[in-house]
Design a protein around this motif. Structure first.
Motif, PDB file in Angstrom:
ATOM      1  N   ALA A 194     -14.735  -6.073   0.609  1.00  0.00           N
ATOM      2  CA  ALA A 194     -14.434  -5.268  -0.579  1.00  0.00           C
ATOM      3  C   ALA A 194     -14.079  -6.157  -1.760  1.00  0.00           C
ATOM      4  O   ALA A 194     -14.494  -5.902  -2.895  1.00  0.00           O
ATOM      5  CB  ALA A 194     -13.297  -4.292  -0.278  1.00  0.00           C
ATOM      6  N   ALA A 195     -13.295  -7.211  -1.503  1.00  0.00           N
ATOM      7  CA  ALA A 195     -12.929  -8.141  -2.573  1.00  0.00           C
ATOM      8  C   ALA A 195     -14.155  -8.875  -3.100  1.00  0.00           C
ATOM      9  O   ALA A 195     -14.304  -9.076  -4.315  1.00  0.00           O
ATOM     10  CB  ALA A 195     -11.884  -9.135  -2.062  1.00  0.00           C
ATOM     11  N   GLN A 196     -15.042  -9.277  -2.216  1.00  0.00           N
ATOM     12  CA  GLN A 196     -16.265  -9.966  -2.633  1.00  0.00           C
ATOM     13  C   GLN A 196     -17.123  -9.077  -3.520  1.00  0.00           C
ATOM     14  O   GLN A 196     -17.710  -9.539  -4.504  1.00  0.00           O
ATOM     15  CB  GLN A 196     -17.066 -10.394  -1.400  1.00  0.00           C
ATOM     16  CG  GLN A 196     -16.427 -11.515  -0.612  1.00  0.00           C
ATOM     17  CD  GLN A 196     -17.133 -11.783   0.709  1.00  0.00           C
ATOM     18  OE1 GLN A 196     -17.866 -10.929   1.214  1.00  0.00           O
ATOM     19  NE2 GLN A 196     -16.915 -12.955   1.274  1.00  0.00           N
ATOM     20  N   GLN A 197     -17.199  -7.784  -3.189  1.00  0.00           N
ATOM     21  CA  GLN A 197     -18.004  -6.860  -3.979  1.00  0.00           C
ATOM     22  C   GLN A 197     -17.479  -6.710  -5.394  1.00  0.00           C
ATOM     23  O   GLN A 197     -18.238  -6.390  -6.320  1.00  0.00           O
ATOM     24  CB  GLN A 197     -18.073  -5.503  -3.277  1.00  0.00           C
ATOM     25  CG  GLN A 197     -18.904  -5.525  -2.000  1.00  0.00           C
ATOM     26  CD  GLN A 197     -18.779  -4.255  -1.195  1.00  0.00           C
ATOM     27  OE1 GLN A 197     -18.163  -3.273  -1.644  1.00  0.00           O
ATOM     28  NE2 GLN A 197     -19.346  -4.250   0.001  1.00  0.00           N
ATOM     29  N   LEU A 198     -16.186  -6.977  -5.579  1.00  0.00           N
ATOM     30  CA  LEU A 198     -15.595  -6.921  -6.911  1.00  0.00           C
ATOM     31  C   LEU A 198     -15.759  -8.232  -7.670  1.00  0.00           C
ATOM     32  O   LEU A 198     -15.440  -8.299  -8.858  1.00  0.00           O
ATOM     33  CB  LEU A 198     -14.108  -6.584  -6.809  1.00  0.00           C
ATOM     34  CG  LEU A 198     -13.768  -5.193  -6.267  1.00  0.00           C
ATOM     35  CD1 LEU A 198     -12.259  -5.043  -6.131  1.00  0.00           C
ATOM     36  CD2 LEU A 198     -14.340  -4.101  -7.143  1.00  0.00           C
ATOM     37  N   GLY A 199     -16.235  -9.263  -6.995  1.00  0.00           N
ATOM     38  CA  GLY A 199     -16.447 -10.552  -7.645  1.00  0.00           C
ATOM     39  C   GLY A 199     -15.368 -11.583  -7.375  1.00  0.00           C
ATOM     40  O   GLY A 199     -15.366 -12.655  -7.997  1.00  0.00           O
ATOM     41  N   ARG A 201      -9.594   0.341  -5.733  1.00  0.00           N
ATOM     42  CA  ARG A 201      -8.553   0.599  -6.723  1.00  0.00           C
ATOM     43  C   ARG A 201      -7.336  -0.293  -6.525  1.00  0.00           C
ATOM     44  O   ARG A 201      -6.686  -0.692  -7.501  1.00  0.00           O
ATOM     45  CB  ARG A 201      -8.137   2.067  -6.689  1.00  0.00           C
ATOM     46  CG  ARG A 201      -9.238   3.055  -7.084  1.00  0.00           C
ATOM     47  CD  ARG A 201      -8.722   4.480  -6.955  1.00  0.00           C
ATOM     48  NE  ARG A 201      -8.300   4.746  -5.584  1.00  0.00           N
ATOM     49  CZ  ARG A 201      -7.516   5.784  -5.232  1.00  0.00           C
ATOM     50  NH1 ARG A 201      -7.054   6.615  -6.164  1.00  0.00           N
ATOM     51  NH2 ARG A 201      -7.190   5.973  -3.964  1.00  0.00           N
ATOM     52  N   ILE A 202      -7.023  -0.612  -5.265  1.00  0.00           N
ATOM     53  CA  ILE A 202      -5.814  -1.411  -5.045  1.00  0.00           C
ATOM     54  C   ILE A 202      -6.039  -2.859  -5.470  1.00  0.00           C
ATOM     55  O   ILE A 202      -5.127  -3.530  -5.954  1.00  0.00           O
ATOM     56  CB  ILE A 202      -5.346  -1.312  -3.570  1.00  0.00           C
ATOM     57  CG1 ILE A 202      -3.871  -1.749  -3.462  1.00  0.00           C
ATOM     58  CG2 ILE A 202      -6.233  -2.099  -2.628  1.00  0.00           C
ATOM     59  CD1 ILE A 202      -3.226  -1.420  -2.125  1.00  0.00           C
ATOM     60  N   TYR A 203      -7.272  -3.342  -5.365  1.00  0.00           N
ATOM     61  CA  TYR A 203      -7.588  -4.684  -5.865  1.00  0.00           C
ATOM     62  C   TYR A 203      -7.525  -4.704  -7.395  1.00  0.00           C
ATOM     63  O   TYR A 203      -7.011  -5.646  -7.994  1.00  0.00           O
ATOM     64  CB  TYR A 203      -8.979  -5.109  -5.408  1.00  0.00           C
ATOM     65  CG  TYR A 203      -9.170  -5.180  -3.919  1.00  0.00           C
ATOM     66  CD1 TYR A 203      -8.952  -6.360  -3.218  1.00  0.00           C
ATOM     67  CD2 TYR A 203      -9.595  -4.067  -3.202  1.00  0.00           C
ATOM     68  CE1 TYR A 203      -9.145  -6.435  -1.849  1.00  0.00           C
ATOM     69  CE2 TYR A 203      -9.799  -4.129  -1.830  1.00  0.00           C
ATOM     70  CZ  TYR A 203      -9.562  -5.311  -1.157  1.00  0.00           C
ATOM     71  OH  TYR A 203      -9.759  -5.380   0.200  1.00  0.00           O
ATOM     72  N   HIS A 204      -8.075  -3.656  -8.004  1.00  0.00           N
ATOM     73  CA  HIS A 204      -8.023  -3.575  -9.465  1.00  0.00           C
ATOM     74  C   HIS A 204      -6.568  -3.518  -9.949  1.00  0.00           C
ATOM     75  O   HIS A 204      -6.232  -4.123 -10.977  1.00  0.00           O
ATOM     76  CB  HIS A 204      -8.785  -2.346  -9.960  1.00  0.00           C
ATOM     77  CG  HIS A 204     -10.271  -2.487  -9.925  1.00  0.00           C
ATOM     78  ND1 HIS A 204     -10.931  -3.484 -10.616  1.00  0.00           N
ATOM     79  CD2 HIS A 204     -11.225  -1.758  -9.298  1.00  0.00           C
ATOM     80  CE1 HIS A 204     -12.234  -3.371 -10.416  1.00  0.00           C
ATOM     81  NE2 HIS A 204     -12.445  -2.341  -9.619  1.00  0.00           N
ATOM     82  N   LEU A 205      -5.728  -2.788  -9.219  1.00  0.00           N
ATOM     83  CA  LEU A 205      -4.315  -2.712  -9.591  1.00  0.00           C
ATOM     84  C   LEU A 205      -3.686  -4.100  -9.569  1.00  0.00           C
ATOM     85  O   LEU A 205      -2.960  -4.484 -10.504  1.00  0.00           O
ATOM     86  CB  LEU A 205      -3.574  -1.768  -8.643  1.00  0.00           C
ATOM     87  CG  LEU A 205      -2.061  -1.677  -8.834  1.00  0.00           C
ATOM     88  CD1 LEU A 205      -1.711  -1.128 -10.213  1.00  0.00           C
ATOM     89  CD2 LEU A 205      -1.425  -0.809  -7.735  1.00  0.00           C
ATOM     90  N   MET A 206      -3.945  -4.857  -8.519  1.00  0.00           N
ATOM     91  CA  MET A 206      -3.386  -6.203  -8.436  1.00  0.00           C
ATOM     92  C   MET A 206      -3.902  -7.078  -9.567  1.00  0.00           C
ATOM     93  O   MET A 206      -3.132  -7.795 -10.223  1.00  0.00           O
ATOM     94  CB  MET A 206      -3.729  -6.826  -7.081  1.00  0.00           C
ATOM     95  CG  MET A 206      -3.391  -8.311  -6.969  1.00  0.00           C
ATOM     96  SD  MET A 206      -1.631  -8.690  -7.291  1.00  0.00           S
ATOM     97  CE  MET A 206      -0.924  -8.211  -5.707  1.00  0.00           C
ATOM     98  N   SER A 241       0.807  -1.221   0.000  1.00  0.00           N
ATOM     99  CA  SER A 241       0.000   0.000   0.000  1.00  0.00           C
ATOM    100  C   SER A 241       0.843   1.275   0.000  1.00  0.00           C
ATOM    101  O   SER A 241       0.549   2.222  -0.733  1.00  0.00           O
ATOM    102  CB  SER A 241      -0.943  -0.002   1.206  1.00  0.00           C
ATOM    103  OG  SER A 241      -0.220   0.056   2.430  1.00  0.00           O
ATOM    104  N   GLY A 242       1.872   1.300   0.827  1.00  0.00           N
ATOM    105  CA  GLY A 242       2.685   2.504   0.924  1.00  0.00           C
ATOM    106  C   GLY A 242       3.458   2.826  -0.335  1.00  0.00           C
ATOM    107  O   GLY A 242       3.882   3.968  -0.534  1.00  0.00           O
ATOM    108  N   GLU A 243       3.632   1.827  -1.219  1.00  0.00           N
ATOM    109  CA  GLU A 243       4.362   2.040  -2.468  1.00  0.00           C
ATOM    110  C   GLU A 243       3.466   2.503  -3.595  1.00  0.00           C
ATOM    111  O   GLU A 243       3.955   3.019  -4.600  1.00  0.00           O
ATOM    112  CB  GLU A 243       5.078   0.747  -2.873  1.00  0.00           C
ATOM    113  CG  GLU A 243       6.127   0.288  -1.862  1.00  0.00           C
ATOM    114  CD  GLU A 243       6.749  -1.040  -2.233  1.00  0.00           C
ATOM    115  OE1 GLU A 243       6.355  -1.617  -3.289  1.00  0.00           O
ATOM    116  OE2 GLU A 243       7.613  -1.527  -1.481  1.00  0.00           O
ATOM    117  N   VAL A 244       2.141   2.302  -3.439  1.00  0.00           N
ATOM    118  CA  VAL A 244       1.206   2.652  -4.517  1.00  0.00           C
ATOM    119  C   VAL A 244       0.205   3.719  -4.085  1.00  0.00           C
ATOM    120  O   VAL A 244      -0.689   4.086  -4.851  1.00  0.00           O
ATOM    121  CB  VAL A 244       0.466   1.402  -5.035  1.00  0.00           C
ATOM    122  CG1 VAL A 244       1.463   0.408  -5.617  1.00  0.00           C
ATOM    123  CG2 VAL A 244      -0.376   0.750  -3.946  1.00  0.00           C
ATOM    124  N   ALA A 245       0.346   4.229  -2.844  1.00  0.00           N
ATOM    125  CA  ALA A 245      -0.505   5.299  -2.316  1.00  0.00           C
ATOM    126  C   ALA A 245      -1.986   4.942  -2.326  1.00  0.00           C
ATOM    127  O   ALA A 245      -2.849   5.789  -2.513  1.00  0.00           O
ATOM    128  CB  ALA A 245      -0.270   6.603  -3.081  1.00  0.00           C
TER     129      ALA A 245
END
Length: 224
Positions: A188-193, A160-165, A149-153
């Motif tokens: 949050a991950a479940q909500q993304l599918g 957004r961080i899940y989408h990035l991964m 997290s600290g490297e990608v703000a």
């Protein structure tokens, strides 16, 4: 249900770090509070205010996790909220280092990651950092990608961080399982599918992953 409705096979497993690939964070915290003689209620109050579901955006924990403040700055802020049992101030020097001092890599979970890779599954690391020095000597070679997290703000549970991964893996959410010990991050991950496992201990996570993985995946390595 027809075969067209069947869930696609899992292609990747994404792991949190602290409390999942390590011994429980709460154990290290409890030992730190006892060793330093800190009033537990002070720490609990600060954590609730800064990290609970109802916490506003931009708390000191959020800023630490996104790299907006340094660990040293957070140490000063947290120490100001704490007192020892006799009412004395708490030394901010390396406060987070003391907090995490008893947290160690969990061999059973690292072994599980190796098994997954040996079965052809892709693995990745998605972690909210508290200024941690990750023990890459134990983690190198276990993960295709690491998003810290600290490297990608950005921080979990921000979508957004899940989408990035997922973008780095080149996968859709439905192709991955996410393992974390924090319920808001799982939700949050479940909500993304994504399929998810709320980690409580290595044996339970192993069993629940075995139910989600493609047929023929064999998880037999002993926990050790």
């Amino acid at each position: 249900m027809g075969s067209s409705d069947a869930a696609p096979p899992v292609r990747a497993v994404i792991f949190d770090y602290g409390g999942v690939l390590t011994t429980p964070t709460r154990d290290s915290i409890q030992e730190w509070l006892a060793t330093d003689g800190i009033r537990p209620e002070d720490f609990s109050a600060a954590l609730k205010e800064w990290l609970s579901r109802k916490a506003p955006q931009g708390t000191p924990v959020h800023k630490l996790e996104t790299g907006e403040i340094t660990a040293a700055e957070f140490n000063e802020t947290l120490a100001a909220r704490l007192r020892t049992v006799d009412g004395s101030p708490v030394d901010p020097t390396d406060l987070l280092g003391r907090l995490f001092a008893r947290m160690r890599p969990e061999p059973a979970m690292l072994g599980l990651v190796r098994e997954l890779r040996g079965n052809g599954l892709r693995t990745a690391l998605l972690s909210n950092s508290w200024g941690n020095n990750y023990p890459w000597e134990h983690l190198d070679g276990l993960f295709e990608f690491a998003v810290i997290s600290g490297e990608v703000a950005m921080r979990k549970p921000d979508p957004r961080i899940y989408h990035l991964m997922l973008d780095r893996l080149g996968l859709a959410a439905r192709d991955a399982v996410f393992v974390d010990d924090g319920a808001p991050n799982i939700e949050a991950a479940q909500q993304l599918g994504m399929r998810t496992v709320l980690h409580t201990d290595p044996a339970d996570t192993r069993a629940r992953l075995a139910e989600l993985l493609p047929a023929g995946t064999v998880l037999q390595e002993e926990n050790r």
